[in-house]
Motif scaffolding. Structure first.
Motif, PDB file in Angstrom:
ATOM      1  N   GLN A   1       0.835  -1.205   0.000  1.00 45.88           N
ATOM      2  CA  GLN A   1       0.000   0.000   0.000  1.00 45.88           C
ATOM      3  C   GLN A   1       0.870   1.256   0.000  1.00 45.88           C
ATOM      4  O   GLN A   1       0.582   2.236  -0.688  1.00 45.88           O
ATOM      5  N   LYS A   2       1.969   1.193   0.782  1.00 47.29           N
ATOM      6  CA  LYS A   2       2.879   2.342   0.782  1.00 47.29           C
ATOM      7  C   LYS A   2       3.509   2.534  -0.595  1.00 47.29           C
ATOM      8  O   LYS A   2       3.693   3.657  -1.073  1.00 47.29           O
ATOM      9  N   ALA A   3       3.828   1.397  -1.244  1.00 50.32           N
ATOM     10  CA  ALA A   3       4.382   1.497  -2.592  1.00 50.32           C
ATOM     11  C   ALA A   3       3.372   2.101  -3.564  1.00 50.32           C
ATOM     12  O   ALA A   3       3.733   2.886  -4.459  1.00 50.32           O
ATOM     13  N   GLY A   4       2.090   1.763  -3.393  1.00 51.15           N
ATOM     14  CA  GLY A   4       1.047   2.363  -4.239  1.00 51.15           C
ATOM     15  C   GLY A   4       0.933   3.857  -4.026  1.00 51.15           C
ATOM     16  O   GLY A   4       0.760   4.635  -4.981  1.00 51.15           O
ATOM     17  N   LYS A   5       1.040   4.305  -2.758  1.00 45.62           N
ATOM     18  CA  LYS A   5       0.986   5.733  -2.484  1.00 45.62           C
ATOM     19  C   LYS A   5       2.198   6.449  -3.071  1.00 45.62           C
ATOM     20  O   LYS A   5       2.094   7.579  -3.592  1.00 45.62           O
ATOM     21  N   ILE A   6       3.357   5.776  -2.984  1.00 44.13           N
ATOM     22  CA  ILE A   6       4.555   6.371  -3.590  1.00 44.13           C
ATOM     23  C   ILE A   6       4.359   6.543  -5.095  1.00 44.13           C
ATOM     24  O   ILE A   6       4.723   7.566  -5.686  1.00 44.13           O
ATOM     25  N   GLN A   7       3.757   5.561  -5.714  1.00 41.45           N
ATOM     26  CA  GLN A   7       3.520   5.637  -7.158  1.00 41.45           C
ATOM     27  C   GLN A   7       2.565   6.784  -7.499  1.00 41.45           C
ATOM     28  O   GLN A   7       2.789   7.531  -8.456  1.00 41.45           O
ATOM     29  N   ILE A   8       1.487   6.918  -6.697  1.00 40.10           N
ATOM     30  CA  ILE A   8       0.508   7.996  -6.965  1.00 40.10           C
ATOM     31  C   ILE A   8       1.166   9.363  -6.826  1.00 40.10           C
ATOM     32  O   ILE A   8       0.996  10.257  -7.691  1.00 40.10           O
ATOM     33  N   GLN A   9       1.925   9.566  -5.762  1.00 40.81           N
ATOM     34  CA  GLN A   9       2.559  10.862  -5.561  1.00 40.81           C
ATOM     35  C   GLN A   9       3.636  11.123  -6.605  1.00 40.81           C
ATOM     36  O   GLN A   9       3.832  12.258  -7.039  1.00 40.81           O
ATOM     37  N   SER A  10       4.317  10.065  -7.022  1.00 37.87           N
ATOM     38  CA  SER A  10       5.317  10.236  -8.080  1.00 37.87           C
ATOM     39  C   SER A  10       4.659  10.625  -9.397  1.00 37.87           C
ATOM     40  O   SER A  10       5.215  11.421 -10.174  1.00 37.87           O
ATOM     41  N   GLU A  11       3.483  10.066  -9.667  1.00 35.27           N
ATOM     42  CA  GLU A  11       2.736  10.459 -10.865  1.00 35.27           C
ATOM     43  C   GLU A  11       2.356  11.932 -10.796  1.00 35.27           C
ATOM     44  O   GLU A  11       2.394  12.651 -11.805  1.00 35.27           O
ATOM     45  N   LYS A  12       1.992  12.397  -9.592  1.00 30.85           N
ATOM     46  CA  LYS A  12       1.667  13.817  -9.432  1.00 30.85           C
ATOM     47  C   LYS A  12       2.892  14.679  -9.719  1.00 30.85           C
ATOM     48  O   LYS A  12       2.799  15.720 -10.397  1.00 30.85           O
ATOM     49  N   ILE A  13       4.048  14.254  -9.194  1.00 32.37           N
ATOM     50  CA  ILE A  13       5.268  15.020  -9.439  1.00 32.37           C
ATOM     51  C   ILE A  13       5.585  15.042 -10.927  1.00 32.37           C
ATOM     52  O   ILE A  13       5.974  16.078 -11.499  1.00 32.37           O
ATOM     53  N   LYS A  14       5.431  13.892 -11.579  1.00 30.44           N
ATOM     54  CA  LYS A  14       5.680  13.820 -13.012  1.00 30.44           C
ATOM     55  C   LYS A  14       4.751  14.755 -13.784  1.00 30.44           C
ATOM     56  O   LYS A  14       5.181  15.458 -14.718  1.00 30.44           O
ATOM     57  N   SER A  15       3.456  14.782 -13.379  1.00 31.56           N
ATOM     58  CA  SER A  15       2.498  15.666 -14.050  1.00 31.56           C
ATOM     59  C   SER A  15       2.849  17.128 -13.825  1.00 31.56           C
ATOM     60  O   SER A  15       2.766  17.956 -14.745  1.00 31.56           O
ATOM     61  N   LEU A  16       3.271  17.478 -12.600  1.00 35.96           N
ATOM     62  CA  LEU A  16       3.657  18.856 -12.309  1.00 35.96           C
ATOM     63  C   LEU A  16       4.876  19.272 -13.122  1.00 35.96           C
ATOM     64  O   LEU A  16       4.957  20.404 -13.627  1.00 35.96           O
ATOM     65  N   ILE A  17       5.846  18.382 -13.248  1.00 37.67           N
ATOM     66  CA  ILE A  17       7.037  18.708 -14.036  1.00 37.67           C
ATOM     67  C   ILE A  17       6.663  18.942 -15.492  1.00 37.67           C
ATOM     68  O   ILE A  17       7.139  19.885 -16.138  1.00 37.67           O
ATOM     69  N   GLU A  18       5.799  18.084 -16.014  1.00 42.70           N
ATOM     70  CA  GLU A  18       5.378  18.248 -17.398  1.00 42.70           C
ATOM     71  C   GLU A  18       4.621  19.557 -17.586  1.00 42.70           C
ATOM     72  O   GLU A  18       4.817  20.263 -18.584  1.00 42.70           O
ATOM     73  N   ASP A  19       3.740  19.876 -16.618  1.00 39.96           N
ATOM     74  CA  ASP A  19       3.005  21.148 -16.697  1.00 39.96           C
ATOM     75  C   ASP A  19       3.950  22.342 -16.609  1.00 39.96           C
ATOM     76  O   ASP A  19       3.778  23.346 -17.316  1.00 39.96           O
ATOM     77  N   LEU A  20       4.930  22.273 -15.716  1.00 43.20           N
ATOM     78  CA  LEU A  20       5.875  23.376 -15.564  1.00 43.20           C
ATOM     79  C   LEU A  20       6.658  23.594 -16.848  1.00 43.20           C
ATOM     80  O   LEU A  20       6.846  24.726 -17.304  1.00 43.20           O
ATOM     81  N   ASN A  21       7.118  22.510 -17.426  1.00 37.45           N
ATOM     82  CA  ASN A  21       7.868  22.620 -18.675  1.00 37.45           C
ATOM     83  C   ASN A  21       6.990  23.157 -19.807  1.00 37.45           C
ATOM     84  O   ASN A  21       7.401  24.008 -20.600  1.00 37.45           O
TER      85      ASN A  21
END
Length: 455
Positions: free
Chosen positions: A275-295
Motif C-alpha cells: 500500500q505504501k508502494a502504491g501511495k509512492i507511485q501515486i505521488q510520483s505520478e503527481k510530481i511527473k504531471s507537475l514537471i510536465e506542466d511546468l515545462n
C-alpha cells in the motif's frame, strides 16, 4: 501613416475654415460698426447738409426762411450756419460765432470748403441764393482729402480682383507645399512607429521637419532593442533551466515509479508495504504531471512550444481523448461520460491534438485528484455560433473560493493558490485562439468550458 495624413488634411481644412471665419467676422464687424455709427449720426444729425440747403428759401425781399419746420428743427445737432453771397459777404446766419461773422475772400472760401473753418468741420452747399456753410461741433468729424491718377484707380478696379485671387491662390499653394513636406516627414515617422510596434529596429533620417521626433524614435528603438535582448536572454535562460531541471528529475523519477510499481505487484511483501508502494507511485505520478506542466507552461509563455495543428473532426478527436484518459491509472476513481450533439459531431477544428489532449487530461485529472471520493465526470461538446464549446463538469466539492478567484482574475498575490495545471489549460486554449472559463457547477462540483474556434 493614414493617421498623419488625416491630421494634415484636418490642419489644412482648419486653417482654411479659420481664415474664412476671420473674413466673415471682419465683414460682420465692419457692417456692425457702420450701422452703429450710421444710427448714431441719424440720432445726432436729423438732416443732411443737402436737405437743409434744399429747404432753405429766400423770398423777394431777401429774407431767408425754412419750409415745413423752423430753424431749430432743421439745424438740430449742428453748431452754426451761414450763407455767403458771391462777394463773400454774410447774408444769413444761424448761431454764427462772433469771430466768424465777417466777409471772406475767394481763397478763404476755397480753403474751408474742403477742410475746416477755425477747427470747425464744415459742409458747403451751393444754391441760387449763395453758398450755404454749415458748421459741425469741433472734434466731431475728421475731414481728409486725397488725390490720385485716374489710371491707377482704373488699374486697381481692373486688376484688383485678379490680384486678390492670385494672392489667395499663392497662399493656398504655399500651404499645400508646406503641408505636403510636413506630411512626407510625418509619413516617415509613421512608418517608424509601425516598425516599432512590430518589434523591428528603427533607423530614421533625423533631418527635416520631423527630425527631432525621428531622433527620439531612434533612441526609443535602440532602448527597446537592448531591453528585448536582455528579456530574451533571461527568458531563454529560464526556459533552458526549467527544461534541464525537468530532464534531470525525469530519470530518477522514472526509477522511483518503476520500483514502486514492482513493490506494489510483489506478492511476497506485506500488504502494508504494498500500500505504501502504491501511495509512492501515486505521488510520483503527481510530481511527473507537475514537471510536465511546468515545462509546458514555460514553453507556452515564451512562445517556444511549436503548435502542430491539423484540421480534424471534433467527434472522433474527443472520443479518442476521453478513451485515453480512461486508460490512465488516475481514472480508476472516476466515471467519465461523453456527450456530443449532432452539430458538434462533424465540426472541423484546427488544433494540436496532443496539447488539447493535455488540456482535457488536466481538467479531468484535477476533478479526480481534488476529490477524496470517486466522482462522476461529464464531457459535453456543442456548437455555439462559430465556436465549439467543450464543457467538463463533475459532482465533487467544486473549486475553493480562493482558487476560483485566482482563475477568474489575472492578478496574483502572496497568498494566491498554485493552479499550474489549470493555468496550462488556459494557455493551451489561448494558443489555439480560444479561451477557458472556470465556474462552479450547479448544484455541486466544478465546471470548465473550453471554447475553440471552428475551422
Amino acid at each position: 501613416m493614414k493617421t498623419f495624413a488625416r491630421l494634415i488634411r484636418r490642419y489644412v481644412l482648419a486653417a482654411v475654415a479659420i481664415s474664412l471665419l476671420l473674413v466673415i467676422m471682419a465683414v460682420a464687424a465692419f457692417l456692425w460698426v457702420s450701422l452703429r455709427f450710421g444710427l448714431r449720426w441719424q440720432e445726432q444729425f436729423r438732416y443732411s447738409s443737402s436737405e437743409i440747403a434744399d429747404n432753405l428759401q429766400r423770398d423777394s425781399q431777401g429774407d431767408f426762411y425754412f419750409q415745413e419746420h423752423d430753424a431749430e428743427e432743421w439745424m438740430g445737432g449742428y453748431s452754426w450756419a451761414m450763407v455767403l453771397d458771391d462777394t463773400g459777404q454774410v447774408i444769413w446766419r444761424y448761431r454764427l460765432p462772433q469771430e466768424l461773422d465777417h466777409a471772406y475772400t475767394a481763397s478763404e472760401v476755397a480753403v474751408f470748403s474742403r477742410w475746416y473753418l477755425q477747427d470747425y468741420p464744415v459742409f458747403c452747399q451751393v444754391r441760387d441764393y449763395g453758398l450755404l456753410v454749415i458748421g459741425m461741433p469741433k472734434g466731431s468729424t475728421w475731414k481728409y482729402n486725397f488725390w490720385t491718377y485716374p489710371e491707377l484707380v482704373r488699374s486697381v478696379l481692373s486688376w484688383g480682383g485678379a490680384a486678390a485671387i492670385g494672392v489667395l491662390v499663392l497662399i493656398l499653394i504655399l500651404c499645400l507645399i508646406f503641408s505636403w513636406r510636413g506630411s512626407r516627414s510625418l509619413q516617415v515617422v509613421a512608418r517608424g512607429l509601425d516598425a516599432l510596434a512590430e518589434g523591428r529596429t528603427v533607423e530614421l533620417p533625423t533631418k527635416g521637419f520631423a527630425g527631432e521626433l525621428a531622433e527620439k524614435l531612434n533612441q526609443t528603438s535602440a532602448q527597446l532593442q537592448y531591453r528585448n535582448e536582455i528579456i530574451q536572454q533571461r527568458d531563454t535562460a529560464r526556459t533552458n533551466w526549467i527544461a534541464g531541471v525537468s530532464h534531470d528529475i525525469r530519470t530518477p523519477l522514472s526509477l522511483i515509479l518503476g520500483l514502486a510499481e514492482q513493490m506494489q505487484r510483489d506478492t511476497q511483501l506485506p500488504d502494508a508495504a504494498r500500500q505504501k508502494a502504491g501511495k509512492i507511485q501515486i505521488q510520483s505520478e503527481k510530481i511527473k504531471s507537475l514537471i510536465e506542466d511546468l515545462n509546458l507552461t514555460s514553453k507556452l509563455q515564451y512562445g517556444v512550444q511549436p503548435l502542430r495543428c491539423k484540421t480534424v473532426h471534433a467527434g472522433p478527436l474527443l472520443r479518442t481523448m476521453v478513451a485515453d484518459f480512461c486508460n490512465e491509472p488516475v481514472s480508476e476513481r472516476c466515471e467519465v461520460e461523453l456527450e456530443l450533439d449532432r452539430e458538434a459531431e462533424n465540426v472541423s477544428v484546427r488544433v494540436d491534438a496532443a496539447l488539447l489532449a493535455r488540456a482535457i487530461d488536466n481538467v479531468l485529472g484535477n476533478s479526480v485528484r481534488h476529490n477524496s471520493a470517486p466522482v462522476h465526470c461529464r464531457v459535453k461538446a456543442e456548437k455555439q455560433g462559430n465556436m465549439l464549446c467543450i464543457t467538463c463538469t463533475d459532482d465533487g466539492v467544486g473549486y475553493p473560493a480562493a482558487v476560483l478567484t485566482a482563475l477568474q482574475s489575472s492578478e496574483t498575490g502572496e497568498n494566491t493558490p498554485h493552479i499550474l495545471g489549470l493555468h496550462v489549460v488556459e494557455q493551451i486554449l489561448q494558443a489555439h485562439g480560444g479561451r477557458a472559463d472556470f465556474e462552479q457547477n450547479i448544484p455541486r462540483g466544478s465546471k470548465v468550458i473550453l471554447h475553440l474556434p471552428i475551422q
